[in-house]
Design an enzyme around this catalytic site. Structure first.
Site, PDB file in Angstrom:
ATOM      1  N   THR A 237       0.804  -1.227   0.000  1.00  0.00           N
ATOM      2  CA  THR A 237       0.000   0.000   0.000  1.00  0.00           C
ATOM      3  C   THR A 237       0.837   1.277   0.000  1.00  0.00           C
ATOM      4  O   THR A 237       0.287   2.372   0.123  1.00  0.00           O
ATOM      5  CB  THR A 237      -0.930   0.021   1.226  1.00  0.00           C
ATOM      6  OG1 THR A 237      -0.137  -0.113   2.419  1.00  0.00           O
ATOM      7  CG2 THR A 237      -1.939  -1.108   1.163  1.00  0.00           C
ATOM      8  N   LYS A 238       2.162   1.157  -0.145  1.00  0.00           N
ATOM      9  CA  LYS A 238       2.994   2.354  -0.160  1.00  0.00           C
ATOM     10  C   LYS A 238       2.793   3.138  -1.461  1.00  0.00           C
ATOM     11  O   LYS A 238       2.246   2.632  -2.444  1.00  0.00           O
ATOM     12  CB  LYS A 238       4.470   1.977   0.007  1.00  0.00           C
ATOM     13  CG  LYS A 238       4.814   1.425   1.388  1.00  0.00           C
ATOM     14  CD  LYS A 238       4.589   2.451   2.481  1.00  0.00           C
ATOM     15  CE  LYS A 238       5.231   2.067   3.807  1.00  0.00           C
ATOM     16  NZ  LYS A 238       4.645   0.899   4.456  1.00  0.00           N
ATOM     17  N   ASN A 239       3.276   4.376  -1.478  1.00  0.00           N
ATOM     18  CA  ASN A 239       3.109   5.229  -2.657  1.00  0.00           C
ATOM     19  C   ASN A 239       3.818   4.665  -3.884  1.00  0.00           C
ATOM     20  O   ASN A 239       3.426   4.933  -5.020  1.00  0.00           O
ATOM     21  CB  ASN A 239       3.615   6.639  -2.365  1.00  0.00           C
ATOM     22  CG  ASN A 239       2.773   7.340  -1.315  1.00  0.00           C
ATOM     23  OD1 ASN A 239       2.156   6.699  -0.471  1.00  0.00           O
ATOM     24  ND2 ASN A 239       2.748   8.668  -1.362  1.00  0.00           N
TER      25      ASN A 239
END
Length: 375
Positions: free
Chosen positions: A190-192
């Site tokens: 879910t990181k950028n």
């Protein structure tokens, strides 16, 4: 005969986070699988070069996850048993646990209540002869106050190792975090930027990068010749292929996050929206508000309407059972208060205008002070 009560379905189905993956990532992975070259190959090197160039850093070393990045960065800087590492108590536990992995002791300094980041004004009071490093966390995508932290570190001859796990592309006065010194990134789902799972260390130090490369692959510079005790913390070409596509889209995705955050901040009432310091580029890995009263009740009422939220983080690190069992008795009021009040809202690039409107409108309604009628 009892009548059956059927609850109306929630109007929305809005996730608090969502990996932004498409056909390009799928095809990139398929090409690697078809090639048969899966681990620590040319695509990993390409990903490292691209990421370093994006930041303006001299070197980047890709690893299996963000926790491994923190662990090896401390080892590469010579942090070991008996040393102390100053960091934030209001973060994911890996920021502190990495010090434990190398035998050092995490020392917690409280946060600023507006940015949720390490308060530079409280750091020097916690420095002792054993202090070797400061690990500031760029929480939620908001850069920590690096200029002040580096000044303190220089006065006391301490290393600064940035935990930039949530801060891909964040910047201070145009300087991207991780462009100088040593910084650790995560590419969790879910990181950028995601590689499904993965991590990376950037550094401008030739000796540090050499040691990182030895540490990530069993201490070998040459195959089957092991110079030091190392680990198996390698990234795969499958993961790097995803990451390379993600880097192509990072700026567009980041701009969308910033626009979504601005939209929410303009619309919300009854809560404290995120603060962005002047000259800082907050990349909104999380859009986190403060709700002083009944945070959990507000989250529950949002969930009933189909709007996902998250609490990052409900227990500060110094109050975790692991740290209590080690004898930590710190009282860090701002971190403890934040853990009771923070609520992360959907801000990811996949949100539609209607969904953003629903988040703002619904939260403003359910967070309004609730009165109890007197009979």
């Amino acid at each position: 005969m009892h009548s059956q009560q059927i609850e109306a379905p929630a109007k929305w189905s809005i996730q608090v986070a969502r990996p932004m993956l498409g056909e390009e990532e799928i095809e990139a992975v398929a090409r690697v699988l078809r090639s048969g070259h899966l681990v620590q190959g040319a695509l990993v090197e390409q990903f490292e070069r691209r990421f370093a160039a994006m930041l303006g850093a001299r070197h980047a070393v890709a690893l299996s996850n963000g926790t491994a990045a923190l662990h090896l960065a401390l080892l590469a800087h010579g942090i070991s048993a008996g040393d102390e590492v100053i960091t934030s108590p209001f973060t994911f536990i890996a920021s502190a646990n990495a010090a434990l992995y190398v035998g050092a002791r995490p020392v917690f300094v409280d946060i600023r209540p507006d940015t949720f980041n390490l308060d530079p004004g409280q750091i020097e009071a916690s420095i002792t002869p054993r202090t070797r490093a400061i690990v500031p966390v760029h929480l939620y995508g908001q850069p920590a106050e690096l200029d002040a932290i580096h000044e303190i570190a220089a006065r006391h001859q301490l290393a600064v190792i940035e935990d930039a796990a949530q801060a891909h592309g964040a910047a201070i006065d145009g300087r991207i975090v991780g462009s100088t010194g040593t910084a650790c990134f995560s590419f969790y789902a879910t990181k950028n930027v995601t590689t499904a799972e993965g991590g990376l260390v950037t550094t401008d130090d030739d000796e540090i990068v050499d040691r990182l490369r030895l540490l990530r692959s069993h201490g070998q510079r040459e195959r089957y010749h092991h110079e030091i005790l190392g680990y198996n913390f390698r990234l795969t070409d499958v993961q790097a292929a995803i990451g390379l596509v993600q880097l192509d889209r990072l700026e567009a995705l980041t701009d969308a996050r910033i626009r979504n955050a601005a939209c929410l901040s303009a619309r919300l009432s009854g809560v404290r929206p995120p603060v962005v310091l002047p000259g800082y580029r907050h990349v909104f890995h999380q859009y986190t508000v403060r709700i002083p009263h009944d945070r959990d009740g507000v989250a529950r009422r949002l969930a009933e309407q189909g709007i996902g939220t998250g609490v990052h983080y409900p227990v500060p690190v110094h109050q975790q059972p692991l740290y209590r069992d080690m004898g930590y008795e710190d009282h860090l009021p701002e971190s403890e208060r934040a853990s009771r009040e923070v609520l992360s809202l959907p801000v990811h690039p996949g949100l539609t205008t209607d969904e953003l409107d629903a988040v703002a409108t619904t939260l403003s309604a359910v967070a309004a002070p609730r009165t109890v009628a007197l009979s």
